[in-house]
Design a protein around this motif. Structure first.
Motif, short mmCIF file in Angstrom:
data_model
loop_
_atom_site.label_atom_id
_atom_site.label_comp_id
_atom_site.label_asym_id
_atom_site.label_seq_id
_atom_site.Cartn_x
_atom_site.Cartn_y
_atom_site.Cartn_z
N ASP A 180 -22.25 -48.91 26.44
CA ASP A 180 -23.43 -48.05 26.46
C ASP A 180 -23.19 -46.84 25.57
O ASP A 180 -22.31 -46.03 25.85
CB ASP A 180 -23.72 -47.61 27.91
CG ASP A 180 -24.89 -46.62 27.98
OD1 ASP A 180 -25.74 -46.66 27.09
OD2 ASP A 180 -24.92 -45.82 28.93
N TRP A 181 -23.93 -46.74 24.46
CA TRP A 181 -23.78 -45.56 23.61
C TRP A 181 -25.13 -45.17 23.02
O TRP A 181 -25.99 -46.01 22.79
CB TRP A 181 -22.74 -45.78 22.51
CG TRP A 181 -23.05 -46.85 21.52
CD1 TRP A 181 -22.93 -48.19 21.68
CD2 TRP A 181 -23.52 -46.66 20.17
NE1 TRP A 181 -23.29 -48.86 20.54
CE2 TRP A 181 -23.65 -47.95 19.60
CE3 TRP A 181 -23.83 -45.54 19.41
CZ2 TRP A 181 -24.09 -48.14 18.29
CZ3 TRP A 181 -24.27 -45.73 18.10
CH2 TRP A 181 -24.39 -47.01 17.56
N THR A 182 -25.28 -43.86 22.82
CA THR A 182 -26.52 -43.29 22.29
C THR A 182 -26.17 -42.41 21.11
O THR A 182 -25.25 -41.58 21.20
CB THR A 182 -27.23 -42.45 23.37
OG1 THR A 182 -27.50 -43.26 24.50
CG2 THR A 182 -28.53 -41.87 22.82
N ALA A 183 -26.87 -42.57 19.99
CA ALA A 183 -26.62 -41.77 18.80
C ALA A 183 -27.64 -40.64 18.71
O ALA A 183 -28.84 -40.87 18.89
CB ALA A 183 -26.68 -42.64 17.55
N ILE A 184 -27.15 -39.43 18.41
CA ILE A 184 -28.02 -38.25 18.29
C ILE A 184 -27.65 -37.48 17.03
O ILE A 184 -26.47 -37.10 16.87
CB ILE A 184 -27.89 -37.32 19.51
CG1 ILE A 184 -28.22 -38.07 20.80
CG2 ILE A 184 -28.78 -36.09 19.37
CD1 ILE A 184 -27.96 -37.26 22.06
N PRO A 185 -28.59 -37.20 16.13
CA PRO A 185 -28.31 -36.32 15.00
C PRO A 185 -28.47 -34.87 15.45
O PRO A 185 -29.48 -34.51 16.07
CB PRO A 185 -29.38 -36.72 13.98
CG PRO A 185 -30.54 -37.15 14.83
CD PRO A 185 -29.96 -37.76 16.08
N LEU A 186 -27.49 -34.03 15.15
CA LEU A 186 -27.59 -32.65 15.64
C LEU A 186 -26.80 -31.69 14.75
O LEU A 186 -26.05 -32.11 13.85
CB LEU A 186 -27.13 -32.55 17.09
CG LEU A 186 -25.72 -33.05 17.46
CD1 LEU A 186 -24.66 -32.00 17.15
CD2 LEU A 186 -25.66 -33.42 18.93
N SER A 187 -26.96 -30.42 15.05
CA SER A 187 -26.15 -29.38 14.41
C SER A 187 -25.71 -28.41 15.49
O SER A 187 -26.54 -27.70 16.08
CB SER A 187 -26.94 -28.64 13.33
OG SER A 187 -26.23 -27.50 12.89
N TRP A 203 -38.13 -37.04 11.96
CA TRP A 203 -37.98 -38.50 11.94
C TRP A 203 -37.23 -39.02 13.17
O TRP A 203 -37.26 -40.21 13.47
CB TRP A 203 -37.25 -38.94 10.67
CG TRP A 203 -36.00 -38.15 10.37
CD1 TRP A 203 -35.91 -37.07 9.55
CD2 TRP A 203 -34.68 -38.36 10.90
NE1 TRP A 203 -34.62 -36.59 9.51
CE2 TRP A 203 -33.83 -37.37 10.33
CE3 TRP A 203 -34.13 -39.27 11.78
CZ2 TRP A 203 -32.48 -37.28 10.62
CZ3 TRP A 203 -32.77 -39.20 12.07
CH2 TRP A 203 -31.96 -38.21 11.51
N TYR A 204 -36.55 -38.13 13.90
CA TYR A 204 -35.80 -38.54 15.10
C TYR A 204 -36.67 -38.31 16.33
O TYR A 204 -37.13 -37.20 16.59
CB TYR A 204 -34.51 -37.73 15.22
CG TYR A 204 -33.76 -37.98 16.50
CD1 TYR A 204 -33.08 -39.18 16.73
CD2 TYR A 204 -33.73 -37.01 17.51
CE1 TYR A 204 -32.40 -39.40 17.91
CE2 TYR A 204 -33.03 -37.22 18.69
CZ TYR A 204 -32.38 -38.42 18.89
OH TYR A 204 -31.70 -38.65 20.07
N ASP A 205 -36.92 -39.38 17.09
CA ASP A 205 -37.78 -39.26 18.26
C ASP A 205 -37.02 -39.52 19.57
O ASP A 205 -37.63 -39.79 20.60
CB ASP A 205 -38.97 -40.23 18.15
CG ASP A 205 -38.53 -41.69 18.01
OD1 ASP A 205 -37.29 -41.95 18.02
OD2 ASP A 205 -39.40 -42.56 17.88
N GLY A 206 -35.69 -39.45 19.50
CA GLY A 206 -34.89 -39.67 20.70
C GLY A 206 -34.66 -38.40 21.48
O GLY A 206 -35.19 -37.33 21.16
N PRO A 207 -33.82 -38.47 22.52
CA PRO A 207 -33.56 -37.30 23.38
C PRO A 207 -32.60 -36.33 22.73
O PRO A 207 -31.84 -36.67 21.82
CB PRO A 207 -32.94 -37.93 24.63
CG PRO A 207 -32.24 -39.16 24.11
CD PRO A 207 -33.11 -39.68 22.99
N SER A 208 -32.59 -35.10 23.22
CA SER A 208 -31.57 -34.12 22.83
C SER A 208 -30.29 -34.46 23.57
O SER A 208 -30.27 -35.28 24.51
CB SER A 208 -32.02 -32.71 23.20
OG SER A 208 -32.04 -32.54 24.62
N LEU A 209 -29.20 -33.81 23.16
CA LEU A 209 -27.92 -34.06 23.82
C LEU A 209 -28.00 -33.70 25.30
O LEU A 209 -27.52 -34.45 26.16
CB LEU A 209 -26.82 -33.25 23.13
CG LEU A 209 -25.44 -33.32 23.78
CD1 LEU A 209 -24.91 -34.75 23.80
CD2 LEU A 209 -24.46 -32.39 23.07
#
Length: 621
Positions: A180-187, A203-209
């Protein structure tokens, strides 16, 4: 804090390669969740200015990098734990080191975590340490992993950079079986997609960390559904009429009236009470620390496991295990280490590894030993049966507490490795001790003597064999039944397959010790003349015998004197580089710290030494 008392607690780690932004990310979480006191913030602002942070920016990593060495180098060395909370959940986060040399610290932080946040620098992509930390996180049973692609602001929030990293990581995750893994683009620096979703990456519509961390399923729910396992930490006897058994429930639930089985003895009884400082409980479950009492008087002590009567754990003394080596000194196959598993502590030996894992390619490599940060699979044998369950990420019959262990060096008390048990080896179940009608006491009575092992140790050329031979002659004159095991003679037969590496020397002494024990069982006085350079192996042989039967005799001869004798020419060859691993030259000798008998060969002859030893032996008997 009162409204937080009933909130769930998630433990997670941040991991990844050096300078991927782990400390900065935690600092951001602490800063944005308002978990920083004014004086802490002022100190960090001052440190930021002192350590060269550009402009008016605050270096949030300094909230976590507490060691002065870390601040000076800009890296994390130790594991730093921090607490914060959101509106939905409490968190304990461990910031683990990125450098390969501190892999052991990462394993320490991961061992108690429910989830892992694996950081990847968007400019660098998936690196070797990314793979190593993923492998270790999977190995220690972390079920939930977040791939945090950090520093997106430095690649202009480019979607293609993010997608490329995700594609690379997906291939590796499939290879090692990350469930189970989730990828998140962040700074972490700007806070984008950390606490809240950012408009900088539309362009990213997923959850925040934070949204992911707030919804990660906790392992305690899965553990509570498993059969009861309660390792006994302490037997509580505050008064003559109360006897309770304290520990933390590793799996399952219990209530008054629950039928339980005590492992390894197999005795069954029922729970009478569940006692806590706040009063008795009607039920307790995985993760809770309790004291329970039994309806019957049954034998139960520290190291035992209270288990569901209908589903008891396994008991064995030989296993296959994955081992993460954490010491500067290499693993010595055959050496005795303390093994701690749950609340049990036993002596264990590790055999030559079956293979070492290349975490970058997952290739299985041949390896004679394990070095610092190496991960390998090997057989582990304990000196007595232990209660265990396989350590794995999934399954009702798996358990971190009863499947994970550490190895401790007996001399330094340093933790040298951690490990995960796979399964018991079948021969551990097929081999049983056969009861014999004629035992060691009968053999001793027939021979009219008490058995003993006279263990002569010292440098090559010290005079061990000469003195042991005279001692045996004197004992024979007195009608004693003896046998002399000499180092050179044994290597012509029983141990002809062994060389002189540290591992071979350890195995040489283990075999001789077992033979000496069998001869002592036969009622003999056994004399052994071996260099036996390591204290740990001499202690191992002592532990094989009843108290008082192992007599360590140190033939104390200065190296210069032993080298001057050099009747076999061995020192000359060692000095010339023709003989490797020679004790006293390029291999160490660890003299006994408190021998039973010390012979100073500079003060007495071999005949005088032998007479002293015989007199001391006969006085003991």
């Amino acid at each position: 804090m009162r409204e937080q008392d009933g909130m769930e607690l998630l433990r997670f780690i941040t991991c990844g390669s050096v300078d991927d932004g782990k400390s900065t990310l935690i600092g951001r979480l602490l800063f944005d969740s308002k978990q920083i006191f004014d004086d802490q913030l002022a100190a960090v602002e001052a440190d930021s200015a002192r350590h060269g942070t550009q402009g008016d920016a605050v270096d949030l990593a300094l909230l976590v990098d507490g060691l002065s060495a870390e601040r000076e180098q800009g890296i994390t060395i130790d594991v730093a734990y921090r607490f914060f909370n959101s509106a939905r959940r409490k968190f304990i986060v461990a910031d683990t080191p990125g450098h390969e040399q501190y892999t052991r610290n990462m394993v320490t932080g991961a061992s108690t975590a429910d989830a892992a946040v694996l950081l990847v620098d968007a400019r660098k992509g998936v690196l070797t340490q990314t793979r190593r930390h993923s492998y270790l996180a999977r190995l220690v049973g972390i079920r939930h992993l977040v791939l945090a692609v950090n520093k997106m602001d430095l690649v202009d929030h480019d979607r293609q950079a993010f997608d490329g990293i995700c594609a690379d990581y997906r291939l590796f995750a499939e290879q090692i079986g990350v469930p189970d893994w989730t990828a998140i683009p962040l700074s972490a620096l700007t806070g984008a997609n950390v606490m809240e979703r950012s408009s900088a990456m539309q362009w990213y519509d997923g959850p925040s960390l934070l949204e992911v961390l707030e919804t990660v399923p906790l392992d305690t729910a899965a553990d509570a559904a498993k059969p009861l396992r309660l390792p006994v930490q302490w037997v509580n006897r505050p008064s003559h009429d109360f006897r309770g058994f304290a520990g933390q429930i590793a799996a399952g639930t219990l209530a008054p009236g629950t039928e339980v089985r005590i492992a390894p003895s197999g005795r069954t009884t029922h729970v009478a009470r569940i006692v806590t400082s706040d009063g008795d409980l009607d039920e307790a479950r995985a993760g809770q620390s309790v004291t329970i009492t039994f309806a019957d008087e049954v034998d139960c002590s520290r190291g035992d496991v209270i288990a569901a009567a209908s589903a008891p754990p396994e008991v064995a003394d030989r296993f296959e295990a994955t081992i993460v080596w954490m010491a500067e000194e290499d693993l010595l196959p055959g050496r005795g280490y303390w093994l701690k598993i749950g609340t049990q502590t036993v002596t264990a030996t590790v055999q030559r590894p079956k293979y070492e894992v290349n975490v970058n390619t997952l290739e299985q490599l041949a390896a004679p030993t394990l070095r610092l940060n190496a991960i390998g699979v090997a057989e582990v044998a304990t000196d007595r049966e232990i209660v265990f369950e396989p350590y794995a990420a999934e399954g009702a019959s798996t358990n971190k507490v009863l499947g994970g262990f550490i190895l401790i060096d007996k001399l330094s008390n340093a933790t040298v490795a951690c490990g995960m048990l796979h399964f018991a080896l079948r021969r551990a179940h097929n081999i049983h001790r056969q009861h014999l009608e004629i035992g060691r006491d009968t053999h001793a009575v027939i021979k009219g003597q008490k058995p003993a092992v006279l263990w002569f140790t010292g440098l090559s050329g010290a005079g061990k064999s000469t003195i042991a031979n005279i001692v045996e002659k004197k004992l024979a004159e007195r009608g004693r039944h003896t046998f002399l095991l000499d180092g050179d003679n044994v290597r012509h037969g029983l141990n002809r397959d062994l060389g002189f590496t540290e591992a071979d020397r350890i195995e040489n002494i283990r075999r001789v010790g077992e033979v000496a024990r069998l001869m002592a069982d036969a009622g003999l006085i056994v004399l052994t003349a071996f260099i036996s350079p390591f204290r740990a192996e001499r202690a191992m042989v002592r532990a094989m015998l009843p108290e008082g039967e192992f007599i360590e005799i140190f033939i104390d001869t200065p190296l210069a004197d032993a080298e001057q004798r050099d009747v076999k020419g061995l020192y000359a060859k060692a000095r010339a580089g023709e003989l490797k691993n020679f004790t006293g030259i390029d291999s160490p000798y660890e003299p006994p710290e408190a021998p039973d008998i010390r012979i100073d060969t500079t003060q007495m002859s071999a005949e005088e030494a032998a007479e002293l030893i015989v007199e001391a032996l006969l006085k003991r008997r």
